[in-house]
Design a protein around this motif. Structure first.
Motif, mmCIF file in Angstrom:
data_model
loop_
_atom_site.group_PDB
_atom_site.id
_atom_site.type_symbol
_atom_site.label_atom_id
_atom_site.label_comp_id
_atom_site.label_asym_id
_atom_site.label_seq_id
_atom_site.Cartn_x
_atom_site.Cartn_y
_atom_site.Cartn_z
ATOM 1 N N GLU A 2 -12.887 1.979 -0.944
ATOM 2 C CA GLU A 2 -13.628 3.252 -0.993
ATOM 3 C C GLU A 2 -12.923 4.245 -1.905
ATOM 4 O O GLU A 2 -13.559 4.953 -2.694
ATOM 5 C CB GLU A 2 -13.743 3.819 0.431
ATOM 6 C CG GLU A 2 -14.629 5.052 0.555
ATOM 7 C CD GLU A 2 -16.091 4.753 0.252
ATOM 8 O OE1 GLU A 2 -16.751 5.625 -0.326
ATOM 9 O OE2 GLU A 2 -16.554 3.626 0.563
ATOM 10 N N THR A 3 -11.598 4.272 -1.813
ATOM 11 C CA THR A 3 -10.803 5.156 -2.672
ATOM 12 C C THR A 3 -10.999 4.798 -4.140
ATOM 13 O O THR A 3 -11.124 5.670 -5.004
ATOM 14 C CB THR A 3 -9.320 5.076 -2.298
ATOM 15 O OG1 THR A 3 -9.161 5.409 -0.917
ATOM 16 C CG2 THR A 3 -8.490 6.029 -3.143
ATOM 17 N N GLU A 4 -11.025 3.493 -4.411
ATOM 18 C CA GLU A 4 -11.214 3.036 -5.789
ATOM 19 C C GLU A 4 -12.591 3.435 -6.311
ATOM 20 O O GLU A 4 -12.748 3.836 -7.472
ATOM 21 C CB GLU A 4 -11.038 1.511 -5.868
ATOM 22 C CG GLU A 4 -9.579 1.064 -5.724
ATOM 23 C CD GLU A 4 -9.434 -0.440 -5.759
ATOM 24 O OE1 GLU A 4 -10.456 -1.135 -5.561
ATOM 25 O OE2 GLU A 4 -8.306 -0.930 -5.981
ATOM 26 N N LEU A 14 -10.841 1.106 3.184
ATOM 27 C CA LEU A 14 -10.376 2.410 2.709
ATOM 28 C C LEU A 14 -9.891 2.333 1.256
ATOM 29 O O LEU A 14 -10.174 3.226 0.445
ATOM 30 C CB LEU A 14 -9.250 2.923 3.612
ATOM 31 C CG LEU A 14 -9.681 3.470 4.981
ATOM 32 C CD1 LEU A 14 -8.459 3.773 5.836
ATOM 33 C CD2 LEU A 14 -10.529 4.744 4.782
ATOM 34 N N ILE A 15 -9.136 1.251 0.933
ATOM 35 C CA ILE A 15 -8.644 1.094 -0.442
ATOM 36 C C ILE A 15 -9.827 0.975 -1.402
ATOM 37 O O ILE A 15 -9.864 1.614 -2.466
ATOM 38 C CB ILE A 15 -7.717 -0.124 -0.559
ATOM 39 C CG1 ILE A 15 -6.410 0.118 0.209
ATOM 40 C CG2 ILE A 15 -7.390 -0.422 -2.026
ATOM 41 C CD1 ILE A 15 -5.508 -1.091 0.280
ATOM 42 N N TYR A 39 -1.893 -1.181 -4.979
ATOM 43 C CA TYR A 39 -3.126 -1.455 -4.244
ATOM 44 C C TYR A 39 -3.724 -2.830 -4.530
ATOM 45 O O TYR A 39 -4.351 -3.430 -3.646
ATOM 46 C CB TYR A 39 -4.152 -0.350 -4.541
ATOM 47 C CG TYR A 39 -3.675 1.017 -4.105
ATOM 48 C CD1 TYR A 39 -3.481 1.308 -2.751
ATOM 49 C CD2 TYR A 39 -3.378 2.006 -5.040
ATOM 50 C CE1 TYR A 39 -3.016 2.558 -2.349
ATOM 51 C CE2 TYR A 39 -2.910 3.251 -4.648
ATOM 52 C CZ TYR A 39 -2.723 3.517 -3.297
ATOM 53 O OH TYR A 39 -2.259 4.735 -2.905
ATOM 54 N N GLU A 49 0.837 -1.205 0.000
ATOM 55 C CA GLU A 49 0.000 0.000 0.000
ATOM 56 C C GLU A 49 0.869 1.252 0.000
ATOM 57 O O GLU A 49 0.576 2.227 -0.714
ATOM 58 C CB GLU A 49 -0.929 -0.014 1.218
ATOM 59 C CG GLU A 49 -1.955 1.109 1.190
ATOM 60 C CD GLU A 49 -2.948 1.032 2.335
ATOM 61 O OE1 GLU A 49 -3.780 1.968 2.448
ATOM 62 O OE2 GLU A 49 -2.899 0.056 3.119
ATOM 63 N N ASP A 52 -14.381 6.042 -5.314
ATOM 64 C CA ASP A 52 -14.371 7.494 -5.541
ATOM 65 C C ASP A 52 -13.674 7.822 -6.856
ATOM 66 O O ASP A 52 -14.114 8.706 -7.598
ATOM 67 C CB ASP A 52 -13.649 8.200 -4.389
ATOM 68 C CG ASP A 52 -14.454 8.115 -3.085
ATOM 69 O OD1 ASP A 52 -15.667 7.821 -3.168
ATOM 70 O OD2 ASP A 52 -13.851 8.332 -2.018
ATOM 71 N N ALA A 53 -12.611 7.113 -7.118
ATOM 72 C CA ALA A 53 -11.871 7.360 -8.357
ATOM 73 C C ALA A 53 -12.733 7.037 -9.571
ATOM 74 O O ALA A 53 -12.730 7.760 -10.580
ATOM 75 C CB ALA A 53 -10.595 6.521 -8.373
ATOM 76 N N ASN A 66 -8.306 -1.086 6.620
ATOM 77 C CA ASN A 66 -7.443 -0.661 5.514
ATOM 78 C C ASN A 66 -7.972 -1.137 4.163
ATOM 79 O O ASN A 66 -7.912 -0.412 3.167
ATOM 80 C CB ASN A 66 -6.026 -1.200 5.712
ATOM 81 C CG ASN A 66 -5.310 -0.521 6.874
ATOM 82 O OD1 ASN A 66 -5.827 0.452 7.436
ATOM 83 N ND2 ASN A 66 -4.156 -1.031 7.256
#
Length: 549
Positions: free
Chosen positions: A540-542, A537-538, A511, A506, A544-545, A534
């Motif tokens: 969720e980030t994906e 979060l990864i 990722y 990470e 959003d992207a 964790n």
């Protein structure tokens, strides 16, 4: 007139010829014939005399007379054959060969002579010539077992073991119950490390001759070597069916049971052995040792005590008694036995050895106390161990571990240094030193010691994981990933290794790999909160992207 004169001349010549024949030629022929008759009689007598000398054991005399006979009768090949055999008996192989060769020149099909000639070459170690002669013999007598046997011997001496095996097998095909040939065949299989066939041959030998002790011993050795213990057990049991009180076989069978970890069967056998022979102290001691291996510590203690009551001067049952006490956790009793041994020992060498053993025993006692977090008692034991052997690096190492456990880091560091001075190539000391520095958050120093641990022989999961963890703490993620990957390859079931690897991936922005490692952590421990958080979060980030796109 001329005709008459011619006739008269013929009559006169005829009378002269007749007179010459009667006076000279006829007596000469008679004398010559008589000489030949006499010579033949003498030759026959020479031959008879030679035979008599041979049968009476005077071989040299027989050779001399037969040589005289051969000079008189050079074409008598039977006499030459006998002369050749006489030379052979006296180990005059070249002279024997000369007679045999002469005969074969006159009669090439004389098989018995050719075989004798081949044997001469064999004894003279002219193997190739002997082989050629024996092959000619086999052309006339293809099932001549003696010749096949000698051909096999020649191939053995020439180093062609496969050819020798082939020849021996030919004999076996013709004579299945030939024990001697099977033994030779088995030995060749052993030399060629064809243990499967060697074992098969020795089994056949024992089937033909149950009392063949040599074959039995060799079969036992092979079954042991190839670890075919079930077959070895069957062999021993079969012997014991016929000889129920064969203590040697019972002992060997018991030891096979120990190898197979069939300790109950081994104990039963040793008890029977001891019952048959109460005076065999070694067997009784061995019974106690096996009882210890099987966890029957009280029985082992009782067996040793009984043996020592009968023979108090023996040392080795006392060593076994120490092992029983130690395994049962009766360390003080074990220490007392060693102290008595030191007092009783006559030899200085034995006394030193017992002191070193006592030091190791007290150190083991201290380790047990350390594992139970009885730190004060553990420290006392390690210090006591050093009194008996101040050069025991393991004691200094465990003393350091105990001081480290009570946060006495300066003392622990001093202990580890002492241990390294005594054993500078012991990787476990460097490993423990690294753990101490990691504990006080000196991560760079810890890493140096972990690397030295690897350089000095440590190669398991723990050291690789700790190196990887140190790299993560220092932010050196590429090296951390490399070390942690080695660690999880060694043991894939440790959640913290996968978690640290995920953290490193990470941090490197990898990722996909990080998610895989977090998932592995959760598959091992679904309650691992950090990994779950964790991973969320990864993901969720994906999301959003993707939504931004």
């Amino acid at each position: 007139m001329s005709v008459l004169i011619f006739i008269v001349m013929l009559i006169i010549i005829g009378m002269l010829v007749l007179s010459f024949y009667r006076s000279f030629l006829f007596p000469y022929l008679i004398r010559n014939k008589r000489k030949k008759i006499k010579k033949a009689g003498n030759s026959k007598q020479l031959q008879l005399n030679g035979a008599c000398l041979y049968h009476s054991g005077n071989i040299e005399g027989a050779i001399k007379l037969y040589n005289e006979y051969i000079q008189a009768c050079p074409k008598d090949i039977d006499a030459r054959f006998l002369l050749g055999k006489l030379y052979f008996e006296k180990q005059k192989l070249i002279k024997a060969q000369e007679q045999f060769k002469y005969i074969l020149k006159e009669n090439p099909d004389y098989v018995e002579v050719r075989e004798a000639l081949a044997y001469c070459y064999l004894l003279a170690k002219d193997y190739k010539t002997a082989l050629a002669e024996y092959k000619q013999v086999l052309e006339n007598t293809p099932e001549n077992l003696e010749v096949i046997y000698r051909i096999a011997l020649i191939y053995q001496n020439l180093g062609d073991l496969d050819a020798a095996i082939y020849e021996y097998q030919k004999i076996i095909d013709l004579q299945e119950d030939n024990v001697e040939i099977r033994q030779n065949l088995a030995e060749l299989y052993v030399i060629k490390k064809n243990h499967f066939n060697a074992i098969a041959e020795y089994k056949k030998i024992l089937a033909l001759d149950e009392s063949n002790e040599d074959a039995q011993k060799r079969l036992v050795a092979l079954l042991n070597k190839t670890e075919r213990y079930d077959e070895l057990v069957d062999l021993y049991l079969n012997i014991l069916k016929k000889d129920r009180i064969n203590l040697e076989i019972m002992t060997e069978l018991a030891e096979v049971y120990v190898i197979q970890k069939k300790l109950k069967e081994a104990i039963i056998l040793y008890k029977n052995i001891v019952e048959f022979n109460q005076d065999d102290a070694y067997k009784r001691n061995r019974l106690a040792q096996i009882l210890i291996i099987n966890g029957n510590y009280d029985d082992a203690i009782q067996e040793c005590a009984s043996l020592l009551l009968k023979e108090p001067g023996l040392d080795y049952p006392k060593i076994t008694l120490v092992q029983a006490y130690e395994n049962k956790g009766m360390y003080q009793e074990a220490v007392n036995v060693y102290r008595n041994l030191i007092i009783e020992s006559i030899s200085e060498t034995d006394s030193i050895r017992y002191k070193l053993n006592l030091s190791d025993l007290i150190c083991s006692w201290g380790v047990k106390l350390l594992e139970n977090r009885q730190y004060k008692d553990a420290l006392d034991k390690f210090l006591l161990a050093l009194q008996h052997n101040e050069k025991n690096s393991k004691t200094y190492l465990n003393l350091g571990r105990t001081n480290q456990a009570v946060k006495n880091y300066d003392a622990a560091i001093s202990n580890y240094k002492e241990a390294l001075e005594l054993s500078p190539i012991d990787g476990s000391i460097y490993l423990q030193f690294g753990k101490l520095y990691e504990e006080i958050e000196a991560n760079e120093t810890a890493l140096d010691y972990y690397i030295q641990a690897v350089q000095h022989g440590c190669s398991g999961f723990e050291v690789r994981y700790l190196i990887g963890l140190a790299y993560v703490k220092l932010g050196v993620y590429v090296k951390a990933i490399r070390e942690l990957q080695i660690a999880v390859d060694i043991n894939q079931n440790i959640e913290e290794a996968h978690y640290c690897l995920a953290i490193a991936y990470e941090a490197m922005g990898q990722y996909v790999e990080a998610k895989e490692e977090y998932c592995k952590v959760l598959s091992i421990n679904p309650r691992h909160k950090e990994a779950r958080s964790n991973l969320a979060l990864i993901m969720e980030t994906e999301k959003d992207a993707i939504s931004l796109e």
